[in-house]
Design a protein around this motif. Structure first.
Motif, PDB file in Angstrom:
ATOM      1  N   TYR A 315       0.826  -1.212   0.000  1.00 33.45           N
ATOM      2  CA  TYR A 315       0.000   0.000   0.000  1.00 33.45           C
ATOM      3  C   TYR A 315       0.856   1.256   0.000  1.00 33.45           C
ATOM      4  N   LYS A 319      -3.264   5.313   5.631  1.00 32.01           N
ATOM      5  CA  LYS A 319      -4.608   5.035   6.170  1.00 32.01           C
ATOM      6  C   LYS A 319      -5.137   3.687   5.671  1.00 32.01           C
ATOM      7  N   VAL A 320      -4.962   3.449   4.386  1.00 30.90           N
ATOM      8  CA  VAL A 320      -5.458   2.205   3.785  1.00 30.90           C
ATOM      9  C   VAL A 320      -4.702   1.013   4.372  1.00 30.90           C
ATOM     10  N   GLU A 322      -3.201   0.841   7.221  1.00 22.27           N
ATOM     11  CA  GLU A 322      -3.570   0.671   8.620  1.00 22.27           C
ATOM     12  C   GLU A 322      -4.916  -0.061   8.744  1.00 22.27           C
ATOM     13  N   ARG A 323      -5.865   0.348   7.921  1.00 24.39           N
ATOM     14  CA  ARG A 323      -7.200  -0.259   7.974  1.00 24.39           C
ATOM     15  C   ARG A 323      -7.110  -1.760   7.665  1.00 24.39           C
ATOM     16  N   ASN A 324      -6.317  -2.110   6.659  1.00 26.52           N
ATOM     17  CA  ASN A 324      -6.208  -3.517   6.277  1.00 26.52           C
ATOM     18  C   ASN A 324      -5.449  -4.353   7.303  1.00 26.52           C
ATOM     19  N   TRP A 325      -4.407  -3.763   7.903  1.00 30.58           N
ATOM     20  CA  TRP A 325      -3.698  -4.491   8.956  1.00 30.58           C
ATOM     21  C   TRP A 325      -4.629  -4.740  10.144  1.00 30.58           C
ATOM     22  N   LYS A 326      -5.453  -3.720  10.465  1.00 26.90           N
ATOM     23  CA  LYS A 326      -6.369  -3.892  11.601  1.00 26.90           C
ATOM     24  C   LYS A 326      -7.415  -4.961  11.309  1.00 26.90           C
ATOM     25  N   ALA A 327      -7.852  -5.021  10.058  1.00 24.73           N
ATOM     26  CA  ALA A 327      -8.808  -6.064   9.674  1.00 24.73           C
ATOM     27  C   ALA A 327      -8.167  -7.447   9.859  1.00 24.73           C
TER      28      ALA A 327
END
Ligand SMILES: [Zn+2]
Length: 351
Positions: A315, A319-320, A322-327
């Motif tokens: 990525y 932000k993107v 981070e969102r995917n790692w959190k998922a």
């Protein structure tokens, strides 16, 4: 006549130096090659390089590589020059370093052996004393340090590795941009790394990234020594991937044991298939393996997580990413596979 030319070639002698005589002593298994220079030759001042007349000579000798099992010595009267500005100084010779009793080639051979063998073995083999072998090693280390102090490190990699069998860890420091090992430290403790960082601070003043594993002693050492450490520490994908790989392998080993007790385990001889990635050879053409990944296996679930984690490195937007790692971390927390849950916790801690 001929043996003089042979030794001139062997030593790579250049004018004004030449071989004066070769003294061969069969009974001592020793050959002494005496060098001389042309009588009117001028030599550069070692300080400023200006060519000066010879002032006087100092007799010196060096041990060279053996020739045909004969201990080979070089002897020469080395000129001292009188420079108008720097006074009387000893000139340098091409075949040896100042203050060494060995030629550069002899030292090079000793160093290549010292890398793989203990000092006493090398000293015995090369027929030199322990102190002489130690001196050769010290000069090599000092030359290495002198060379590297000049280069600022932009990307540092800190890696731990263990000698197989011995289970002793060492820390390897690599200049990633130049691809060279800068130093090897005796253990992987915080204090050891901290001391090294302190004493190499100048060279690290322009460092942009420091890649390492999620290993607390390393992280803390860097934090305590370098300014802006938080922006520079980077947990690279290879270290992170290896945690996922190890966890997956634990899941596989446990499941294989359990299935083996019931009869034939479909996981037999599949260890390396699971650990492969697209990058290191791929698994695409292995139809039987892909069938396995669709079975209702714990290993297959762990594998899907590992594959997803490997896909999270490309990525461009923070932000993107981070969102995917959190998922992924949410998925890990719910996966009911202990080794995977542990990796998830570690990644969350350092995200
Ligand atoms: Zn000078």
């Amino acid at each position: 006549m001929q043996d003089k030319e042979l030794y001139e070639k062997l030593f790579g002698l250049k004018a004004p130096w030449k071989v004066e005589k070769v003294d061969l002593r069969m009974e001592e298994s020793k050959v002494t090659v005496v060098l001389t220079h042309e009588p009117l030759a001028r030599f550069p001042c070692p300080e400023c390089g200006i060519e000066c007349a010879v002032y006087d000579h100092r007799h010196r000798q060096w041990r060279h590589l053996d020739t045909c099992d004969f201990i080979t010595m070089i002897e020469a009267d080395v000129p001292r020059v009188r420079c108008g500005e720097h006074g009387v100084l000893q000139t340098s010779v091409a075949w040896a370093e100042a203050r060494s009793g060995f030629t550069a080639l002899f030292e090079a051979l000793a160093i290549s052996w010292l890398k793989v063998a203990p000092i006493n073995a090398v000293s015995e083999r090369m027929k030199i004393s322990w102190d002489e072998a130690w001196g050769i090693m010290e000069r090599a280390v000092r030359r290495g340090i002198e060379r590297r102090e000049l280069v600022p490190i932009e990307e540092l990699a800190i890696d731990e590795t263990s000698f197989q069998k011995r289970h002793e860890y060492v820390t390897v420091l690599v200049d990633r941009k130049r691809g060279v090992v800068i130093d090897v430290l005796d253990d992987r403790k915080k204090k050891t790394l901290k001391d090294w960082l302190e004493s190499n601070k100048d060279q690290l003043s322009e460092v942009r990234s420091i890649s390492m594993d999620m290993w607390k002693p390393f992280i803390n050492a860097v934090r305590e020594v370098l300014e802006g450490a938080e922006q520079k520490i980077c947990f690279d994908r290879f270290h992170v991937a290896s945690h996922f790989g190890k966890a997956l392998d634990k899941v596989r080993a446990a499941e294989h044991r359990a299935l083996g007790r019931e009869g034939d385990s479909p996981l037999t001889k599949t260890k390396h298939d699971w650990l492969r990635t697209k990058a290191n050879g791929g698994y695409k053409d292995k139809r039987s393996f892909l069938r396995l990944t669709r079975m209702n296996l714990k290993t297959a679930r762990a594998w899907r997580i590992k594959e997803a984690a490997n896909g999270l490195w490309s990525y461009s937007y923070r932000k993107v990413a981070e969102r995917n790692w959190k998922a992924l971390l949410g998925w890990l927390a719910r996966c009911r596979l202990d080794p995977m849950i542990k990796v998830g916790r570690m990644v969350r801690r350092y995200l």
